[in-house]
Motif scaffolding. Structure first.
Motif, PDB file in Angstrom:
ATOM      1  N   CYS A   1      41.556  26.825  37.738  1.00  0.00           N
ATOM      2  CA  CYS A   1      41.003  28.114  37.317  1.00  0.00           C
ATOM      3  C   CYS A   1      41.152  28.218  35.810  1.00  0.00           C
ATOM      4  N   GLU A   2      40.137  28.742  35.138  1.00  0.00           N
ATOM      5  CA  GLU A   2      40.215  28.810  33.675  1.00  0.00           C
ATOM      6  C   GLU A   2      40.280  30.234  33.162  1.00  0.00           C
ATOM      7  N   ILE A   3      40.446  31.182  34.069  1.00  0.00           N
ATOM      8  CA  ILE A   3      40.431  32.579  33.640  1.00  0.00           C
ATOM      9  C   ILE A   3      41.585  32.879  32.682  1.00  0.00           C
ATOM     10  N   TRP A   4      42.732  32.248  32.936  1.00  0.00           N
ATOM     11  CA  TRP A   4      43.895  32.522  32.090  1.00  0.00           C
ATOM     12  C   TRP A   4      43.664  32.117  30.640  1.00  0.00           C
ATOM     13  N   LYS A   5      42.637  31.267  30.404  1.00  0.00           N
ATOM     14  CA  LYS A   5      42.348  30.841  29.023  1.00  0.00           C
ATOM     15  C   LYS A   5      41.499  31.861  28.272  1.00  0.00           C
ATOM     16  N   GLN A   6      40.972  32.844  28.985  1.00  0.00           N
ATOM     17  CA  GLN A   6      39.995  33.741  28.352  1.00  0.00           C
ATOM     18  C   GLN A   6      40.625  34.689  27.323  1.00  0.00           C
ATOM     19  N   HIS A   7      39.868  34.926  26.252  1.00  0.00           N
ATOM     20  CA  HIS A   7      40.225  35.925  25.233  1.00  0.00           C
ATOM     21  C   HIS A   7      38.958  36.678  24.881  1.00  0.00           C
ATOM     22  N   PRO A   8      39.032  37.982  24.635  1.00  0.00           N
ATOM     23  CA  PRO A   8      40.246  38.796  24.704  1.00  0.00           C
ATOM     24  C   PRO A   8      40.632  39.092  26.144  1.00  0.00           C
ATOM     25  N   LYS A   9      41.859  39.549  26.327  1.00  0.00           N
ATOM     26  CA  LYS A   9      42.298  40.000  27.639  1.00  0.00           C
ATOM     27  C   LYS A   9      41.700  41.380  27.895  1.00  0.00           C
ATOM     28  N   VAL A  10      41.120  41.527  29.062  1.00  0.00           N
ATOM     29  CA  VAL A  10      40.439  42.789  29.404  1.00  0.00           C
ATOM     30  C   VAL A  10      41.165  43.441  30.583  1.00  0.00           C
ATOM     31  N   PHE A  11      41.444  44.722  30.451  1.00  0.00           N
ATOM     32  CA  PHE A  11      41.993  45.514  31.555  1.00  0.00           C
ATOM     33  C   PHE A  11      41.016  46.665  31.784  1.00  0.00           C
ATOM     34  N   VAL A  12      40.548  46.836  33.018  1.00  0.00           N
ATOM     35  CA  VAL A  12      39.565  47.899  33.243  1.00  0.00           C
ATOM     36  C   VAL A  12      40.173  49.254  32.900  1.00  0.00           C
ATOM     37  N   ASP A  13      39.318  50.120  32.340  1.00  0.00           N
ATOM     38  CA  ASP A  13      39.724  51.482  32.019  1.00  0.00           C
ATOM     39  C   ASP A  13      39.992  52.247  33.322  1.00  0.00           C
ATOM     40  N   LYS A  14      41.075  53.017  33.348  1.00  0.00           N
ATOM     41  CA  LYS A  14      41.482  53.692  34.583  1.00  0.00           C
ATOM     42  C   LYS A  14      40.393  54.641  35.117  1.00  0.00           C
ATOM     43  N   ALA A  15      39.905  55.514  34.265  1.00  0.00           N
ATOM     44  CA  ALA A  15      38.935  56.519  34.746  1.00  0.00           C
ATOM     45  C   ALA A  15      37.666  55.833  35.249  1.00  0.00           C
ATOM     46  N   GLN A  16      37.207  54.825  34.519  1.00  0.00           N
ATOM     47  CA  GLN A  16      35.991  54.119  34.941  1.00  0.00           C
ATOM     48  C   GLN A  16      36.219  53.347  36.244  1.00  0.00           C
ATOM     49  N   ALA A  17      37.404  52.763  36.371  1.00  0.00           N
ATOM     50  CA  ALA A  17      37.700  51.998  37.587  1.00  0.00           C
ATOM     51  C   ALA A  17      37.752  52.923  38.799  1.00  0.00           C
ATOM     52  N   LEU A  18      38.303  54.119  38.616  1.00  0.00           N
ATOM     53  CA  LEU A  18      38.348  55.061  39.743  1.00  0.00           C
ATOM     54  C   LEU A  18      36.932  55.494  40.122  1.00  0.00           C
ATOM     55  N   THR A  19      36.085  55.695  39.116  1.00  0.00           N
ATOM     56  CA  THR A  19      34.678  56.024  39.397  1.00  0.00           C
ATOM     57  C   THR A  19      34.015  54.864  40.136  1.00  0.00           C
ATOM     58  N   ALA A  20      34.326  53.630  39.699  1.00  0.00           N
ATOM     59  CA  ALA A  20      33.737  52.449  40.353  1.00  0.00           C
ATOM     60  C   ALA A  20      34.149  52.388  41.824  1.00  0.00           C
ATOM     61  N   ILE A  21      35.422  52.649  42.104  1.00  0.00           N
ATOM     62  CA  ILE A  21      35.899  52.602  43.496  1.00  0.00           C
ATOM     63  C   ILE A  21      35.202  53.689  44.316  1.00  0.00           C
ATOM     64  N   ASP A  22      35.047  54.871  43.734  1.00  0.00           N
ATOM     65  CA  ASP A  22      34.338  55.943  44.447  1.00  0.00           C
ATOM     66  C   ASP A  22      32.900  55.531  44.759  1.00  0.00           C
ATOM     67  N   LYS A  23      32.247  54.906  43.774  1.00  0.00           N
ATOM     68  CA  LYS A  23      30.847  54.499  44.023  1.00  0.00           C
ATOM     69  C   LYS A  23      30.763  53.411  45.077  1.00  0.00           C
ATOM     70  N   LEU A  24      31.696  52.479  45.015  1.00  0.00           N
ATOM     71  CA  LEU A  24      31.702  51.421  46.034  1.00  0.00           C
ATOM     72  C   LEU A  24      31.886  52.032  47.419  1.00  0.00           C
ATOM     73  N   ALA A  25      32.778  53.018  47.514  1.00  0.00           N
ATOM     74  CA  ALA A  25      32.981  53.686  48.808  1.00  0.00           C
ATOM     75  C   ALA A  25      31.689  54.355  49.258  1.00  0.00           C
ATOM     76  N   ASP A  26      30.995  54.999  48.324  1.00  0.00           N
ATOM     77  CA  ASP A  26      29.718  55.649  48.671  1.00  0.00           C
ATOM     78  C   ASP A  26      28.688  54.619  49.133  1.00  0.00           C
ATOM     79  N   PHE A  27      28.791  53.387  48.618  1.00  0.00           N
ATOM     80  CA  PHE A  27      27.844  52.324  48.994  1.00  0.00           C
ATOM     81  C   PHE A  27      28.225  51.649  50.315  1.00  0.00           C
TER      82      PHE A  27
END
Ligand code: SF4
Length: 335
Positions: free
Chosen positions: A36-62
């Motif tokens: 796996c080469e993901i650990w080599k990636q830069h920059p390190k990205v962490f999803v934004d909390k508010a956006q991730a919660l919206t994403a989970i809500d939308k996935l649930a709606d789907f």
């Protein structure tokens, strides 16, 4: 709680919108796996909390009724508990992946995962041999750490799954790997079939999984035998594993194609929805897209386990009664 998640699966299935999703919430990782080469990636990205919660809500709606929270290493994300909590609130069965077991012993994470309604902890487990395991993940003493973590997990209600990649080291000793996992207290074993991905976001490959088609078939044939013994809690369906063997022998003989992009989805740390970790296409961005974008022809382009195995849930018909029975037993095992 469990009934709510089960009935959500049934409701979405009856409405024809049942879906399963892997959501990669960061590309940061502690392990440095050779395949796996993901650990080599830069920059390190962490999803934004508010956006991730919206994403989970939308996935649930789907209609997404099972969410696998992955990375990178999802436990490095400071808000991972909030994501599990939201998935549970939306009646999504959920699993959290882990590659570095030392993270399971910090910050009361196990109690917080339990409190948030995490259904399954899926821990990377490539070998029954501690030295090989430490070398393959580049984490010293990983088995010792895992044993300590498993002791702590045993004091909670969390279920555990050993996530076993079939690779050069273990394709001919899967029973020893399963036995070691069982002896360490794992509730279940899931097998990952080796695959290469040229995805820009999720590159997979490397020497460790450069094994011949015959060796992968050998491993899968053994996995089907082990599954049938019922000793190790292997969750992959025997019908799906046979389908992959057929695919490897001749793709045209794989009877059950994959529903990546329609019923099974990959959402990356940019919130882009992709059919899977293999294909470069973006179906849309979960924060803005409509459910109607989730239409794709069935695909038979690779043998990636998570997508192919979950796609089996959508092939049930009167002609495939054994598959129905395995599907029901597969659902039972996850709750
Ligand atoms: S078969 Fe492979 S490439 Fe095609 S959608 Fe499924 S996981 Fe992706």
């Amino acid at each position: 709680m469990v009934w709510g998640k089960t009935s959500n699966i049934v409701k979405n299935y009856l409405q024809g919108k049942l879906r399963f999703t892997e959501f990669a919430i960061t590309n940061a990782c502690i392990a440095k796996c050779s395949f796996c080469e993901i650990w080599k990636q830069h920059p390190k990205v962490f999803v934004d909390k508010a956006q991730a919660l919206t994403a989970i809500d939308k996935l649930a709606d789907f209609g997404v009724s099972h969410l696998t929270i992955t990375g990178g290493e999802p436990l490095l994300h400071p808000q991972v508990i909030d994501f599990v909590e939201r998935a549970t609130k939306r009646n999504m069965h959920n699993a959290v992946l882990n590659a570095a077991p030392q993270l399971l012993m910090r910050n009361d994470i196990l109690q917080r995962l339990e409190g948030a309604g995490c259904d399954l902890l899926s821990i990377s487990f490539d070998s029954g041999d501690p030295v090989t395991m430490a070398e393959s993940r580049k984490i010293p003493h990983i088995m010792d750490e895992m044993a300590k973590a498993m002791d702590l997990i045993a004091r909670t209600s969390l279920k555990t799954m050993a996530s076993v990649l079939i690779w050069n080291d273990n394709y001919d000793k899967l029973e020893a790997v399963c036995l070691r996992a069982k002896n360490m207290g794992f509730s279940y074993v899931s097998l990952n079939y080796p695959t290469f991905s040229k995805s820009q976001v999720y590159p997979l490959g490397g020497e460790g999984i450069s094994l011949s088609r015959e060796k992968v078939i050998h491993g899968l044939t053994e996995a089907i035998r082990l599954k049938k013994t019922g000793k190790y809690g292997i969750i992959n369906s025997a019908i799906s594993m046979q389908n992959i063997i057929n695919y490897l022998q001749d793709p045209a003989t794989a009877r059950y194609p994959c529903y990546g992009g329609e019923h099974v989805l990959f959402v990356d740390w940019f919130f882009d929805v992709r059919p899977c970790m293999q294909l470069p296409q973006v179906v849309g961005n979960i924060l803005t897209m409509e459910e109607s974008a989730l239409r794709r022809p069935a695909c038979n382009d690779c043998n990636m386990s998570w997508y192919r195995d979950f796609s089996m849930f959508f092939h049930s018909s009167l002609k495939t009664i054994p598959l129905w029975l395995e599907t029901l037993s597969g659902l039972k095992i996850l709750f």
